[in-house]
Write a protein that holds these residues in place. Structure first.
Motif, PDB file in Angstrom:
ATOM      1  N   TYR A  60       0.850  -1.192   0.000  1.00 35.76           N
ATOM      2  CA  TYR A  60       0.000   0.000   0.000  1.00 35.76           C
ATOM      3  C   TYR A  60       0.884   1.240   0.000  1.00 35.76           C
ATOM      4  N   ALA A  61       0.503   2.212  -0.804  1.00 37.50           N
ATOM      5  CA  ALA A  61       1.167   3.507  -0.735  1.00 37.50           C
ATOM      6  C   ALA A  61       0.788   4.180   0.580  1.00 37.50           C
ATOM      7  N   ASP A  62       1.659   5.047   1.049  1.00 38.65           N
ATOM      8  CA  ASP A  62       1.395   5.731   2.323  1.00 38.65           C
ATOM      9  C   ASP A  62       0.071   6.497   2.293  1.00 38.65           C
ATOM     10  N   SER A  63      -0.284   7.015   1.127  1.00 41.98           N
ATOM     11  CA  SER A  63      -1.489   7.836   1.016  1.00 41.98           C
ATOM     12  C   SER A  63      -2.772   7.054   1.290  1.00 41.98           C
ATOM     13  N   VAL A  64      -2.722   5.729   1.189  1.00 41.24           N
ATOM     14  CA  VAL A  64      -3.941   4.930   1.377  1.00 41.24           C
ATOM     15  C   VAL A  64      -3.805   3.899   2.491  1.00 41.24           C
ATOM     16  N   LYS A  65      -2.621   3.762   3.031  1.00 41.58           N
ATOM     17  CA  LYS A  65      -2.372   2.746   4.060  1.00 41.58           C
ATOM     18  C   LYS A  65      -3.288   2.974   5.257  1.00 41.58           C
ATOM     19  N   GLY A  66      -3.901   1.900   5.709  1.00 50.84           N
ATOM     20  CA  GLY A  66      -4.812   1.989   6.845  1.00 50.84           C
ATOM     21  C   GLY A  66      -6.243   2.309   6.461  1.00 50.84           C
ATOM     22  N   ARG A  67      -6.469   2.729   5.227  1.00 50.60           N
ATOM     23  CA  ARG A  67      -7.822   3.054   4.762  1.00 50.60           C
ATOM     24  C   ARG A  67      -8.291   2.110   3.659  1.00 50.60           C
ATOM     25  N   PHE A  68      -7.371   1.668   2.838  1.00 49.85           N
ATOM     26  CA  PHE A  68      -7.707   0.798   1.705  1.00 49.85           C
ATOM     27  C   PHE A  68      -7.214  -0.613   1.987  1.00 49.85           C
ATOM     28  N   THR A  69      -7.971  -1.592   1.490  1.00 56.55           N
ATOM     29  CA  THR A  69      -7.580  -2.992   1.631  1.00 56.55           C
ATOM     30  C   THR A  69      -7.725  -3.689   0.295  1.00 56.55           C
TER      31      THR A  69
END
Length: 126
Positions: A60-69
């Protein structure tokens, strides 16, 4: 005929969720890794997530990490991207891509990608 078909885009309010699906056909799914890219107006296409169809490794790119799966279903030849806590800056056309090179997907190198879908539009309103 090789096809990557994205679906699930749409309009959502900030904080909402969408689930994108990439359906692959015409090639041996397990021989390719799959990535999700996005391109906002006036910006370059960027890689945001990818998954290995062989061992399930994920990035995951940092911009989406923790929000996208990202997840895959090898039986259905699909890769999904669950997007939660969406922000207006997530608005873009989202593309899936298939490539034999995990490195190319992982680094978001868009040149010479083996296959691309046509994209699905995601709009997040504030």
């Amino acid at each position: 005929e090789v096809q990557l078909v994205e679906s699930g885009g749409g309009l959502v309010q900030a904080g909402g969720s969408l689930k994108l699906t990439c359906a692959a056909s015409g090639f041996t799914f397990g021989e390719y890794d799959i990535g999700w890219f996005r391109q906002a107006p006036g910006k370059e296409r960027e890689g945001i997530s990818c998954i290995s169809t062989s061992d399930g490794a994920k990035y995951y790119a940092d911009s989406v990490k923790g929000r996208f799966t990202i997840s895959k279903d090898n039986a259905k030849n699909t890769v999904t991207l669950q997007m939660n806590s969406l922000k207006p800056e997530d608005s873009a056309v989202y593309y899936c891509a298939a490539d034999r090179s995990w490195t190319r997907l992982r680094l978001g190198i868009i040149n010479n990608m083996d296959y691309w879908g046509k994209g699905t539009l995601v709009t997040v309103s504030s």
